[in-house]
Motif scaffolding. Structure first.
Motif, PDB file in Angstrom:
ATOM      1  N   CYS A   1      10.424 -10.281   4.808  1.00 33.54           N
ATOM      2  CA  CYS A   1       9.207 -10.633   5.555  1.00 33.54           C
ATOM      3  C   CYS A   1       9.541 -11.539   6.738  1.00 33.54           C
ATOM      4  CB  CYS A   1       8.193 -11.310   4.643  1.00 33.54           C
ATOM      5  SG  CYS A   1       7.770 -10.342   3.185  1.00 33.54           S
TER       6      CYS A   1
ATOM      7  N   VAL B   1       8.191  -6.452  11.907  1.00 36.50           N
ATOM      8  CA  VAL B   1       7.396  -5.624  10.977  1.00 36.50           C
ATOM      9  C   VAL B   1       6.570  -4.656  11.819  1.00 36.50           C
ATOM     10  CG1 VAL B   1       5.655  -5.649   9.142  1.00 36.50           C
ATOM     11  CG2 VAL B   1       7.226  -7.580   9.367  1.00 36.50           C
TER      12      VAL B   1
ATOM     13  N   CYS C   1       6.378 -13.330   8.604  1.00 38.06           N
ATOM     14  CA  CYS C   1       5.188 -12.519   8.873  1.00 38.06           C
ATOM     15  C   CYS C   1       3.955 -13.403   8.667  1.00 38.06           C
ATOM     16  CB  CYS C   1       5.169 -11.349   7.891  1.00 38.06           C
ATOM     17  SG  CYS C   1       3.615 -10.436   7.879  1.00 38.06           S
TER      18      CYS C   1
ATOM     19  N   PHE D   1       1.244 -12.813   7.344  1.00 34.33           N
ATOM     20  CA  PHE D   1       0.563 -12.573   6.069  1.00 34.33           C
ATOM     21  C   PHE D   1       1.330 -13.118   4.871  1.00 34.33           C
ATOM     22  CE2 PHE D   1      -1.301  -9.141   8.731  1.00 34.33           C
ATOM     23  CZ  PHE D   1      -2.601  -9.646   8.730  1.00 34.33           C
ATOM     24  N   LEU D   2       2.478 -13.719   5.127  1.00 27.98           N
ATOM     25  CA  LEU D   2       3.257 -14.291   4.030  1.00 27.98           C
ATOM     26  C   LEU D   2       2.678 -15.657   3.660  1.00 27.98           C
ATOM     27  CD1 LEU D   2       5.785 -13.802   2.273  1.00 27.98           C
ATOM     28  CD2 LEU D   2       7.068 -15.124   3.961  1.00 27.98           C
TER      29      LEU D   2
ATOM     30  N   CYS E   1       2.909 -11.703  -0.367  1.00 28.49           N
ATOM     31  CA  CYS E   1       2.219 -10.967   0.682  1.00 28.49           C
ATOM     32  C   CYS E   1       0.710 -11.108   0.498  1.00 28.49           C
ATOM     33  CB  CYS E   1       2.614  -9.493   0.625  1.00 28.49           C
ATOM     34  SG  CYS E   1       1.722  -8.522   1.847  1.00 28.49           S
TER      35      CYS E   1
ATOM     36  N   ILE F   1      -1.530  -9.403   1.990  1.00 25.35           N
ATOM     37  CA  ILE F   1      -2.241  -8.111   2.154  1.00 25.35           C
ATOM     38  C   ILE F   1      -1.494  -7.031   1.366  1.00 25.35           C
ATOM     39  CG2 ILE F   1      -3.305  -8.611   4.399  1.00 25.35           C
ATOM     40  CD1 ILE F   1      -0.953  -6.890   5.629  1.00 25.35           C
TER      41      ILE F   1
ATOM     42  N   ARG G   1      -0.343  -3.461   2.777  1.00 27.52           N
ATOM     43  CA  ARG G   1       0.847  -3.737   3.616  1.00 27.52           C
ATOM     44  C   ARG G   1       1.338  -2.462   4.286  1.00 27.52           C
ATOM     45  NH1 ARG G   1       2.310  -2.750  -1.377  1.00 27.52           N
ATOM     46  NH2 ARG G   1       4.419  -2.172  -2.007  1.00 27.52           N
ATOM     47  N   PRO G   2       2.003  -2.620   5.453  1.00 33.15           N
ATOM     48  CA  PRO G   2       2.421  -1.436   6.214  1.00 33.15           C
ATOM     49  C   PRO G   2       3.493  -0.588   5.517  1.00 33.15           C
ATOM     50  CG  PRO G   2       2.544  -3.446   7.554  1.00 33.15           C
ATOM     51  CD  PRO G   2       2.293  -3.881   6.154  1.00 33.15           C
TER      52      PRO G   2
ATOM     53  N   CYS H   1       7.062  -2.018   4.981  1.00 31.43           N
ATOM     54  CA  CYS H   1       7.219  -2.986   3.885  1.00 31.43           C
ATOM     55  C   CYS H   1       7.354  -2.262   2.542  1.00 31.43           C
ATOM     56  CB  CYS H   1       6.020  -3.920   3.810  1.00 31.43           C
ATOM     57  SG  CYS H   1       5.627  -4.709   5.374  1.00 31.43           S
TER      58      CYS H   1
HETATM   59  S1  SF4 Z   1       5.187  -7.430   2.727  1.00 28.97           S
HETATM   60 FE1  SF4 Z   1       3.348  -8.462   3.517  1.00 28.97          FE
HETATM   61  S2  SF4 Z   1       4.035 -10.519   4.106  1.00 28.97           S
HETATM   62 FE2  SF4 Z   1       5.866  -9.235   3.907  1.00 28.97          FE
HETATM   63  S3  SF4 Z   1       6.240  -8.416   5.978  1.00 28.97           S
HETATM   64 FE3  SF4 Z   1       4.997  -6.915   4.896  1.00 28.97          FE
HETATM   65  S4  SF4 Z   1       2.881  -7.435   5.441  1.00 28.97           S
HETATM   66 FE4  SF4 Z   1       4.133  -9.209   5.935  1.00 28.97          FE
END
Ligand code: SF4
Length: 196
Positions: A88, A92, A125, A127-128, A133, A135, A139-140, A143
């Motif tokens: 993360c 990303v 990131c 969102f970390l 995470c 989300i 998550r994308p 990930c």
């Molecule tokens: S897993 Fe979540 S926190 Fe980690 S890079 Fe992907 S979106 Fe960001």
């Protein structure tokens, strides 16, 4: 004669080589033993989704579901665990359909304007949160696709990530299905879209 730091470097190089060989053996074993039911699903997903009368978000969900099954198969062979957040701390990538998915499935909305691109190596990131995470279920793709097959997550740390290449298993039909969904979209970093 060699110095202590040369000896330490040699030990590190040896450790890297051993871990790369470990990962290569894991890749071969996992590919050889890939379950028949997953081969069937994976080999047909791109064609199935092209023909399916589903919205792009539903198609992305189908891709994520199958990736989840593939990841469950890899899980006993990877050091990737809840609480490890090394991956993360890199760039990303996200495309339009992934951004829409995050917006539809979480409380987060994109910024009014894209932020300029930066070097994201070593940067967390947005969102970390507390090494988790924020989300996770939305998550994308990138990930979900990533998993280390080294014996430990040691080489995933941003400061060690240039030490050497590690083999990865890629699912060509899942990639193809995903590429078809994002074909007309630019690719951004998640921080450009949602804030750093
Ligand atoms: S897993 Fe979540 S926190 Fe980690 S890079 Fe992907 S979106 Fe960001």
């Amino acid at each position: 004669m060699s110095t202590i730091s040369q000896n330490n470097q040699r030990k590190k190089d040896m450790g890297l080589k051993e871990d790369q060989e470990f990962a290569l053996a894991a890749c071969k074993r996992l590919v050889d033993e890939f379950p028949a039911k997953l081969i069937k699903k994976e080999s047909s997903i791109a064609d199935r989704l092209v023909k399916a009368k589903l919205s792009p978000l539903k198609k992305l969900e189908a891709i994520y579901e199958l990736l989840g099954e593939v990841n469950a198969y890899f899980a006993p062979s990877t050091p990737c665990r809840k609480g490890c957040s090394s991956c993360c701390h890199f760039a990303v990538s996200v495309s339009e359909v992934e951004v829409q998915y995050i917006e539809a499935r979480t409380k987060y909305k994109r910024l009014n304007r894209l932020l300029p691109t930066e070097d994201y190596h070593g940067k967390a990131c947005p969102f970390l949160k507390n090494n988790s995470c924020g989300i996770y279920s939305a998550r994308p793709f990138v990930c979900r696709r990533h998993h280390s097959l080294a014996p430990t997550a040691e080489w995933c740390a941003p400061e060690r990530s240039f030490a050497g290449e590690f083999p990865q298993i890629k699912s060509s039909e899942l990639e193809k299905a995903f590429d078809a969904l994002r074909v007309s979209s630019p690719v951004w970093d998640i921080r450009q879209v949602f804030g750093a």
